[in-house]
Structures are given as structure tokens and as C-alpha cells.
Design an enzyme around this catalytic site. Structure first.
Site, mmCIF file in Angstrom:
data_model
loop_
_atom_site.group_PDB
_atom_site.id
_atom_site.type_symbol
_atom_site.label_atom_id
_atom_site.label_comp_id
_atom_site.label_asym_id
_atom_site.label_seq_id
_atom_site.Cartn_x
_atom_site.Cartn_y
_atom_site.Cartn_z
ATOM 1 N N THR A 132 -18.778 5.483 40.884
ATOM 2 C CA THR A 132 -17.657 6.327 39.551
ATOM 3 C C THR A 132 -16.513 6.115 39.207
ATOM 4 O O THR A 132 -15.632 5.600 40.020
ATOM 5 C CB THR A 132 -18.358 7.887 40.388
ATOM 6 O OG1 THR A 132 -17.414 8.847 38.719
ATOM 7 C CG2 THR A 132 -17.847 7.633 41.637
ATOM 8 N N GLU A 134 -14.712 8.620 39.459
ATOM 9 C CA GLU A 134 -13.860 9.331 39.744
ATOM 10 C C GLU A 134 -12.572 8.001 40.803
ATOM 11 O O GLU A 134 -11.686 9.537 41.761
ATOM 12 C CB GLU A 134 -15.152 10.059 40.312
ATOM 13 C CG GLU A 134 -14.891 11.398 38.973
ATOM 14 C CD GLU A 134 -13.405 12.240 38.570
ATOM 15 O OE1 GLU A 134 -12.982 12.696 39.756
ATOM 16 O OE2 GLU A 134 -13.483 11.991 38.140
ATOM 17 N N TYR A 156 -16.631 14.668 46.357
ATOM 18 C CA TYR A 156 -17.354 13.819 45.540
ATOM 19 C C TYR A 156 -17.255 12.073 45.804
ATOM 20 O O TYR A 156 -17.690 11.586 45.867
ATOM 21 C CB TYR A 156 -17.672 14.771 44.173
ATOM 22 C CG TYR A 156 -18.219 13.622 43.454
ATOM 23 C CD1 TYR A 156 -19.868 13.101 43.327
ATOM 24 C CD2 TYR A 156 -17.896 12.952 42.582
ATOM 25 C CE1 TYR A 156 -20.293 12.382 42.447
ATOM 26 C CE2 TYR A 156 -18.291 11.794 41.625
ATOM 27 C CZ TYR A 156 -19.494 11.825 41.223
ATOM 28 O OH TYR A 156 -20.351 10.683 41.083
ATOM 29 N N LYS A 160 -17.858 8.925 47.048
ATOM 30 C CA LYS A 160 -18.632 7.730 46.259
ATOM 31 C C LYS A 160 -18.736 6.926 46.973
ATOM 32 O O LYS A 160 -18.755 5.420 46.538
ATOM 33 C CB LYS A 160 -18.751 8.390 45.054
ATOM 34 C CG LYS A 160 -19.959 8.531 44.358
ATOM 35 C CD LYS A 160 -21.026 8.490 43.794
ATOM 36 C CE LYS A 160 -22.377 8.853 43.367
ATOM 37 N NZ LYS A 160 -23.014 8.119 43.127
HETATM 38 P P1 NDP Z 1 -26.681 14.273 37.449
HETATM 39 O O1 NDP Z 1 -26.836 15.083 38.267
HETATM 40 O O2 NDP Z 1 -27.684 14.444 35.901
HETATM 41 O O3 NDP Z 1 -28.733 14.057 38.404
HETATM 42 C C1 NDP Z 1 -28.219 13.416 39.373
HETATM 43 C C2 NDP Z 1 -30.325 13.680 40.258
HETATM 44 O O4 NDP Z 1 -30.026 13.322 41.412
HETATM 45 C C3 NDP Z 1 -30.997 14.396 39.986
HETATM 46 O O5 NDP Z 1 -32.428 13.880 40.016
HETATM 47 C C4 NDP Z 1 -31.297 15.521 40.920
HETATM 48 O O6 NDP Z 1 -31.907 15.950 41.591
HETATM 49 C C5 NDP Z 1 -31.161 14.009 42.175
HETATM 50 N N1 NDP Z 1 -30.537 14.619 43.447
HETATM 51 C C6 NDP Z 1 -28.970 15.327 43.776
HETATM 52 N N2 NDP Z 1 -29.637 15.484 44.832
HETATM 53 C C7 NDP Z 1 -30.423 14.653 45.746
HETATM 54 C C8 NDP Z 1 -30.600 14.707 46.971
HETATM 55 N N3 NDP Z 1 -30.033 14.734 48.563
HETATM 56 N N4 NDP Z 1 -31.639 13.462 47.337
HETATM 57 C C9 NDP Z 1 -32.527 12.640 46.339
HETATM 58 N N5 NDP Z 1 -32.221 13.208 44.567
HETATM 59 C C10 NDP Z 1 -31.024 14.128 44.946
HETATM 60 O O7 NDP Z 1 -26.213 12.514 37.135
HETATM 61 P P2 NDP Z 1 -26.788 11.933 35.705
HETATM 62 O O8 NDP Z 1 -27.812 11.170 35.918
HETATM 63 O O9 NDP Z 1 -25.085 12.370 35.370
HETATM 64 O O10 NDP Z 1 -25.442 10.687 37.060
HETATM 65 C C11 NDP Z 1 -26.443 9.718 37.598
HETATM 66 C C12 NDP Z 1 -25.673 9.168 38.973
HETATM 67 O O11 NDP Z 1 -25.085 8.560 38.385
HETATM 68 C C13 NDP Z 1 -25.407 10.156 39.579
HETATM 69 O O12 NDP Z 1 -24.972 9.390 41.739
HETATM 70 C C14 NDP Z 1 -23.726 10.026 39.264
HETATM 71 O O13 NDP Z 1 -23.208 11.263 40.521
HETATM 72 C C15 NDP Z 1 -23.345 8.715 39.208
HETATM 73 N N6 NDP Z 1 -21.862 9.109 38.230
HETATM 74 C C16 NDP Z 1 -22.570 9.777 36.642
HETATM 75 C C17 NDP Z 1 -21.452 9.001 35.842
HETATM 76 C C18 NDP Z 1 -21.238 10.050 34.500
HETATM 77 O O14 NDP Z 1 -20.622 10.172 33.880
HETATM 78 N N7 NDP Z 1 -22.894 11.044 34.445
HETATM 79 C C19 NDP Z 1 -20.645 8.524 35.655
HETATM 80 C C20 NDP Z 1 -20.503 7.771 37.128
HETATM 81 C C21 NDP Z 1 -21.327 7.535 37.891
HETATM 82 P P3 NDP Z 1 -32.882 17.186 40.425
HETATM 83 O O15 NDP Z 1 -32.665 16.964 38.966
HETATM 84 O O16 NDP Z 1 -33.510 17.782 41.136
HETATM 85 O O17 NDP Z 1 -31.135 18.154 40.427
HETATM 86 P P1 GDR Z 2 -15.669 14.703 35.910
HETATM 87 O O1 GDR Z 2 -17.203 15.580 34.818
HETATM 88 O O2 GDR Z 2 -15.764 15.786 36.764
HETATM 89 O O3 GDR Z 2 -15.388 13.784 34.851
HETATM 90 O O4 GDR Z 2 -17.080 14.152 36.327
HETATM 91 P P2 GDR Z 2 -16.780 17.328 34.164
HETATM 92 O O5 GDR Z 2 -17.447 17.109 32.704
HETATM 93 O O6 GDR Z 2 -17.276 18.273 35.119
HETATM 94 O O7 GDR Z 2 -14.996 17.520 33.736
HETATM 95 C C1 GDR Z 2 -14.686 16.556 33.034
HETATM 96 C C2 GDR Z 2 -13.067 17.169 32.510
HETATM 97 O O8 GDR Z 2 -13.106 17.720 32.224
HETATM 98 C C3 GDR Z 2 -12.240 19.344 32.600
HETATM 99 N N1 GDR Z 2 -12.578 21.054 32.680
HETATM 100 C C4 GDR Z 2 -14.035 21.159 32.922
HETATM 101 N N2 GDR Z 2 -15.378 20.907 33.623
HETATM 102 C C5 GDR Z 2 -16.613 21.325 33.909
HETATM 103 N N3 GDR Z 2 -17.706 20.905 34.244
HETATM 104 N N4 GDR Z 2 -16.073 22.537 33.674
HETATM 105 C C6 GDR Z 2 -15.102 23.164 32.996
HETATM 106 O O9 GDR Z 2 -15.428 24.174 32.533
HETATM 107 C C7 GDR Z 2 -14.085 22.477 32.340
HETATM 108 N N5 GDR Z 2 -13.138 22.693 31.645
HETATM 109 C C8 GDR Z 2 -12.308 21.017 32.185
HETATM 110 C C9 GDR Z 2 -12.431 19.025 34.224
HETATM 111 O O10 GDR Z 2 -11.622 19.654 35.298
HETATM 112 C C10 GDR Z 2 -12.614 17.612 34.349
HETATM 113 O O11 GDR Z 2 -10.717 17.254 34.200
HETATM 114 C C11 GDR Z 2 -18.067 13.535 35.656
HETATM 115 C C12 GDR Z 2 -19.769 13.464 36.920
HETATM 116 O O12 GDR Z 2 -20.841 12.657 35.595
HETATM 117 C C13 GDR Z 2 -19.572 12.680 37.794
HETATM 118 O O13 GDR Z 2 -20.624 12.664 38.958
HETATM 119 C C14 GDR Z 2 -19.104 11.032 37.095
HETATM 120 O O14 GDR Z 2 -19.007 10.273 38.114
HETATM 121 C C15 GDR Z 2 -17.570 10.917 36.551
HETATM 122 O O15 GDR Z 2 -17.927 12.399 35.686
HETATM 123 C C16 GDR Z 2 -17.534 9.965 36.120
#
Ligand code: NDP
Ligand code: GDR
Length: 353
Positions: A132, A134, A156, A160
Site C-alpha cells: 500500500t 500508506e 496498519y 503492511k
Molecule cells: P476491504 O476492507 O474491502 O476487504 C478486506 C478483506 O479482508 C475482507 O474480505 C475481509 O473480510 C478480509 N479480512 C479482514 N480480516 C481478515 C482476517 N483476519 N482473515 C481473513 N480475511 C480477513 O479492503 P480492500 O478490498 O479495499 O483492500 C484489499 C487489500 O488491499 C487489503 O489488504 C488492503 O489493505 C489493501 N489495499 C487497499 C487499497 C485500497 O485503496 N482499497 C490500497 C492499497 C492496499 P470481511 O468481509 O469478513 O470483513
Molecule cells: P486511507 O483511506 O486512510 O487513505 O486508507 P480513508 O478513505 O480512510 O482516508 C483517506 C483520507 O481521508 C481523511 N478523512 C477521513 N477518512 C475516513 N475514513 N473517514 C472520515 O470521515 C474522514 N475525513 C477525512 C483521512 O484522514 C485520510 O487522510 C485507504 C485504505 O483502503 C487502506 O487499506 C489503503 O492501504 C490505503 O487507502 C491506500
């Protein structure tokens, strides 16, 4: 027929990736967690009863914190490709649940890599790790690319970073085909409702239809490189189809603030936002009605924040031939439109029983 195993298949990316791989003709296995309510809504439309002819999507109960369970699933499925997308993926929650986040996100990756090694699958199974942006955390360089130094800012991101380096270490130590996709934020109508983009588009739609008065947000000044999740799962797959394993930054090369996302989402429903005050007292006002529709609530601030992310995805473009296809404004419009649809359904239920 190629076989893939996806952890986190019930999440946003898992759902898009499962669909993508099924369309490519794969047999897809996914790990789902046991929960007291169904948690498979995002993939229900892809699922066929396993007894039905042509079923190619199979789900296994499991958890990234459970070593024996992971070994069993890998032994049963012997996949060509493993996509480790499972994680406690909410950055703010990771401050409250730091140990669990580390166990799942850091040790979960190690458990999978170890399972592949123990089962002698290192020559059979290719491994994708969901790294990520992050991990870049506190800005060291703009834009961020593969060689940019990491400076994680949350449990987090620290977890990662362990997963990222252990993936590289297993690649170098055991000659495994293991890749890290360093993905910047990617969103979609399937995005979890507590991430800022989806929270905004859902809030905008519900305010528009009179289901909600105000949207409470944290840091409006954070800037992110937001892309479309459907594009990003293609990059994951492309990484595992190369001759050599490597790590790639995936993003759009464009950054926007949370504030801009708010303005564009409200503009999509014909509402112009005017900002008043600053810091904790800042408010977003609907220029037509003078109503306060956005308020800052410090409960959403993080103990340490990532202020600015901007990807340089040149290596992915040159080596993988990958390109993002959805612009920022198209992404916002897509999410607002889908959430308006959802809000209309909610409105119908609420006012007509
Ligand atoms: P989500 O939060 O939508 O999905 C996470 C998934 O992981 C869900 O299926 C969840 O299950 C499962 N999970 C959580 N805890 C466990 C556990 N202990 N054992 C097995 N499975 C588990 O995330 P995204 O789809 O957005 O992201 C996918 C991956 O990519 C994540 O690893 C995230 O950290 C990473 N990532 C995401 C980015 C983004 O912008 N979306 C950017 C960069 C990296 P359940 O549905 O039961 O909660
Ligand atoms: P991020 O995504 O932390 O970048 O992680 P998120 O959407 O939670 O936050 C993005 C930015 O928005 C600001 N923010 C808020 N965030 C949330 N969730 N709720 C609020 O009300 C709010 N207001 C402002 C946050 O402070 C932050 O700066 C996501 C996840 O998908 C990670 O798993 C992944 O690795 C990274 O993106 C890339």
C-alpha cells in the site's frame, strides 16, 4: 484451467478480482471469515451452488490468523496464484486495534508464504501481496515510486511494511515468484462505507434525498491519488503473468484533497458548497439553501496522518502495459450515481413501508 486463491475475497478488491479471474476462465477459491451475518454480498452475484455444473467459484472458511487453516486450504487447492488481499484495512481502526491489525496484516502474509514453502509449492504457486501507498506515509519524495523511502504512520502501515519486506525476503531466499503491488487508494461503488470516498458519496446521496442532514468528516486537507478498483485488480493479475517477479507502484499520477472530493460529489447532485470557518469549526454550506451539510468532527482525526500521496506508476505502465481508465471526475460520478440509486431504494422503503 488455472486456479487462484484469494484471501479477502469478500472485500472490495476481492470481489472485482474474483469477477476478473472468472471471466479469464480461472477456477477461483476464496477465503471467507465466519460471521454471525452473511458477509458475501459483494460476491453473491458471482456465486453458483458448488453442485451446479459450471461452478468455478468456491469459498472456504478461514482466517489469516489461523496457520493450520491456511495450510489446509493451500494443501487442498494447490493454487497457481495466491492473491493476499485479506487485511484489517482501515487505517484509523488500526490505532484502536493495533495488535489484531499487525497479526492479520503482517503475520498473515508470513503464514501464507510459510504455508507455500512448507507444502513445497514454491515452484507451483505465484504470490501477490497487497502492499500500500500508506507505507510511504510521511512525505519523503514527490511523486512516490518504487524506490521512494518508506515512513509508515500507522499500525496498519507498519504491519503492511512487514508484509512487504517478508514477501521480498521469501522471493530472494527461496526463489519464490512473489510480488508486491504498492497500490494507491482505489475506490468504487463497492468501497466499504467507512472509507472517506464512499462515506462522502453515500452522505451526498442521502442528504439529497432527505435521508440525512449533515455529513461529519475529519481532515479535509488530506490529499490522495484516487483510482478505480476495477482497473487496479487488472494490475495485480498482470504482475503475476510476467517472466520475473517484481514490485510495482499502481496509481493514477493525479492527486486531490478530501475537500475537492466533497465539492465534486455535491456538484454531482447540483449543490455548490461554500466553506466557512477553519480547523475544527469549518463547515460546508449549500449555497442555495444556506444549510450546513458538512461539519468537521475531530473524532475522525488520526493520531498521525498521511498528508499527501501521489503515484508515479511509470514502471507499471512500461513493464506491465497497465493504464488507469477512469478519471477522478468519472470515479466520483460513478460512486454518486450508484449511491443515489441505493438512497432511492432506502427512501422507498422508509416512506412506503
Ligand atoms: P476491504 O476492507 O474491502 O476487504 C478486506 C478483506 O479482508 C475482507 O474480505 C475481509 O473480510 C478480509 N479480512 C479482514 N480480516 C481478515 C482476517 N483476519 N482473515 C481473513 N480475511 C480477513 O479492503 P480492500 O478490498 O479495499 O483492500 C484489499 C487489500 O488491499 C487489503 O489488504 C488492503 O489493505 C489493501 N489495499 C487497499 C487499497 C485500497 O485503496 N482499497 C490500497 C492499497 C492496499 P470481511 O468481509 O469478513 O470483513
Ligand atoms: P486511507 O483511506 O486512510 O487513505 O486508507 P480513508 O478513505 O480512510 O482516508 C483517506 C483520507 O481521508 C481523511 N478523512 C477521513 N477518512 C475516513 N475514513 N473517514 C472520515 O470521515 C474522514 N475525513 C477525512 C483521512 O484522514 C485520510 O487522510 C485507504 C485504505 O483502503 C487502506 O487499506 C489503503 O492501504 C490505503 O487507502 C491506500
Amino acid at each position: 484451467m488455472k486456479r487462484a486463491l484469494i484471501t479477502g475475497i469478500t472485500g472490495q478488491d476481492g470481489a472485482y478480482l474474483a469477477k476478473f479471474l472468472l471471466e479469464k476462465g480461472y477456477e477461483v477459491h476464496g477465503i471467507k471469515r465466519r460471521s454471525s451475518l452473511f458477509n458475501t454480498q459483494r460476491i453473491d452475484s458471482l456465486y453458483l451452488d458448488p453442485h451446479a455444473t459450471g461452478a468455478r467459484l468456491f469459498l472456504h472458511y478461514g482466517d489469516l490468523t489461523d496457520t493450520a487453516n491456511l495450510i489446509n486450504i493451500l494443501a487442498q487447492t494447490r493454487p497457481d496464484e495466491v492473491y493476499n488481499l485479506g487485511a484489517q484495512s482501515h487505517v484509523k481502526v488500526s490505532f484502536e486495534s493495533a495488535e489484531y491489525t499487525s497479526n492479520t496484516n503482517a503475520l498473515g502474509a508470513l503464514r501464507l508464504l510459510e504455508a507455500i514453502r512448507i507444502l513445497d509449492l514454491t515452484k507451483v504457486t505465484r504470490y501477490y501481496q497487497a502492499s500500500t501507498s500508506e507505507m510511504f506515509g510521511l512525505v519523503q519524495e514527490i511523486p512516490q515510486k518504487e524506490s521512494t523511502p518508506f515512513y509508515p504512520r500507522s499500525p496498519y502501515a507498519v504491519a503492511k511494511l512487514f508484509a512487504h519486506w517478508i514477501t521480498i525476503n521469501y522471493r530472494e531466499s527461496y526463489n519464490m515468484f512473489a510480488c508486491n503491488g504498492i497500490l494507491f487508494n482505489h475506490e468504487s461503488p463497492l468501497r466499504g462505507e467507512t472509507f472517506v470516498t464512499r462515506k462522502i458519496t453515500q452522505g451526498v446521496a442521502r442528504i439529497k434525498l432527505g435521508l440525512q442532514e449533515c455529513l461529519y468528516l475529519g481532515n479535509l486537507n488530506a490529499e490522495r491519488d484516487w483510482g478505480f478498483a476495477g482497473d487496479y485488480v487488472q494490475a495485480m493479475w498482470l504482475m503475476l503473468q510476467q517472466e520475473k517477479p517484481d514490485d510495482f507502484v499502481i496509481g493514477t499520477g493525479e492527486t486531490h484533497s478530501v475537500r475537492e472530493f466533497v465539492e465534486m460529489a455535491f456538484a454531482g447532485v447540483g449543490c455548490h458548497i461554500v466553506w466557512q470557518g477553519n480547523g475544527l469549526a469549518e463547515q460546508g454550506i449549500d449555497a442555495k439553501t444556506d444549510k450546513v451539510v458538512v461539519r468537521v468532527d475531530p473524532v475522525y482525526f488520526r493520531p498521525s496522518e498521511v498528508d499527501y500521496l501521489l503515484a508515479k506508476p511509470l514502471k507499471a505502465m512500461e513493464t506491465l502495459g497497465w493504464r488507469p481508465t477512469v478519471s477522478f471526475s468519472e470515479l466520483v460520478a460513478m460512486m454518486v450515481s450508484e449511491d443515489l440509486h441505493n438512497a432511492e431504494k432506502e427512501q422507498l422503503l422508509k416512506f412506503n413501508g
